[in-house]
Scaffold this active site. Structure first.
Site, mmCIF file in Angstrom:
data_model
loop_
_atom_site.group_PDB
_atom_site.id
_atom_site.type_symbol
_atom_site.label_atom_id
_atom_site.label_comp_id
_atom_site.label_asym_id
_atom_site.label_seq_id
_atom_site.Cartn_x
_atom_site.Cartn_y
_atom_site.Cartn_z
ATOM 1 C CG HIS A 64 36.260 23.352 6.966
ATOM 2 N ND1 HIS A 64 35.040 22.984 6.484
ATOM 3 C CD2 HIS A 64 36.307 22.842 8.224
ATOM 4 C CE1 HIS A 64 34.376 22.282 7.391
ATOM 5 N NE2 HIS A 64 35.137 22.178 8.457
ATOM 6 C CB CYS A 97 31.001 25.265 11.770
ATOM 7 S SG CYS A 97 30.873 23.650 12.566
ATOM 8 C CG HIS A 138 36.561 23.761 12.595
ATOM 9 N ND1 HIS A 138 35.782 24.756 12.021
ATOM 10 C CD2 HIS A 138 36.001 22.596 12.217
ATOM 11 C CE1 HIS A 138 34.789 24.208 11.338
ATOM 12 N NE2 HIS A 138 34.901 22.895 11.424
ATOM 13 C CG HIS A 147 36.861 18.293 10.315
ATOM 14 N ND1 HIS A 147 36.131 17.965 11.433
ATOM 15 C CD2 HIS A 147 36.319 19.440 9.833
ATOM 16 C CE1 HIS A 147 35.185 18.871 11.620
ATOM 17 N NE2 HIS A 147 35.287 19.776 10.663
ATOM 18 C CG HIS A 173 48.744 18.738 6.434
ATOM 19 N ND1 HIS A 173 48.536 17.386 6.238
ATOM 20 C CD2 HIS A 173 49.047 18.883 7.744
ATOM 21 C CE1 HIS A 173 48.731 16.750 7.369
ATOM 22 N NE2 HIS A 173 49.029 17.629 8.313
ATOM 23 C CD GLU A 218 32.742 18.105 9.070
ATOM 24 O OE1 GLU A 218 32.709 18.754 8.011
ATOM 25 O OE2 GLU A 218 31.978 18.310 10.037
#
Length: 118
Positions: free
Chosen positions: A13, A24, A28, A30, A68, A107
């Site tokens: 995201h 952010c 990137h 998580h 994914h 997260e």
């Protein structure tokens, strides 16, 4: 009594509404850790509040939407902060699991959200 089951999924995201230069804002990923808590009393016959297999059956299709994938491309997650993602998950899960009491979404290993509905 609360029981819980944990799930993980990997998603990418970016946050379009953060200040310019915020890290952010870049795409990137998580590995999210989701804990789903169900409240109730054990059934006299089965001894369960809910069968963990049934819980997994309800949650798996929701996780498959996220796993994914780029969260920003999923309707309702155009600005996918952890808080917004947690509410999105709650709104998908609560109709399927009426006994749902709480969800916790991590997260990172040290950052997360606990939500008990509104």
């Amino acid at each position: 009594m609360l029981i819980y089951k944990q799930f993980t999924f990997d998603s990418a995201h970016f946050l379009p509404n953060v200040p310019e230069g915020h890290k952010c804002a870049n795409m990137h990923g998580h590995t999210y850790a989701l804990s789903v808590f169900v409240e109730g009393h054990p059934d006299e016959k089965t001894g369960w509040i809910i069968d963990y297999g049934d819980l997994k059956m309800h949650i798996k299709p929701i996780i498959e939407i996220l796993d994914h994938h780029l969260l920003n491309e999923i309707p309702g997650l155009e600005n996918p902060t952890s808080e917004i993602l947690t509410i999105w998950l709650w709104d998908k899960l609560k109709p399927l699991i009426p006994e749902l009491k709480r969800i916790e979404l991590k997260e990172t290993p040290t950052s997360g959200v606990i939500y008990e509905g509104s």
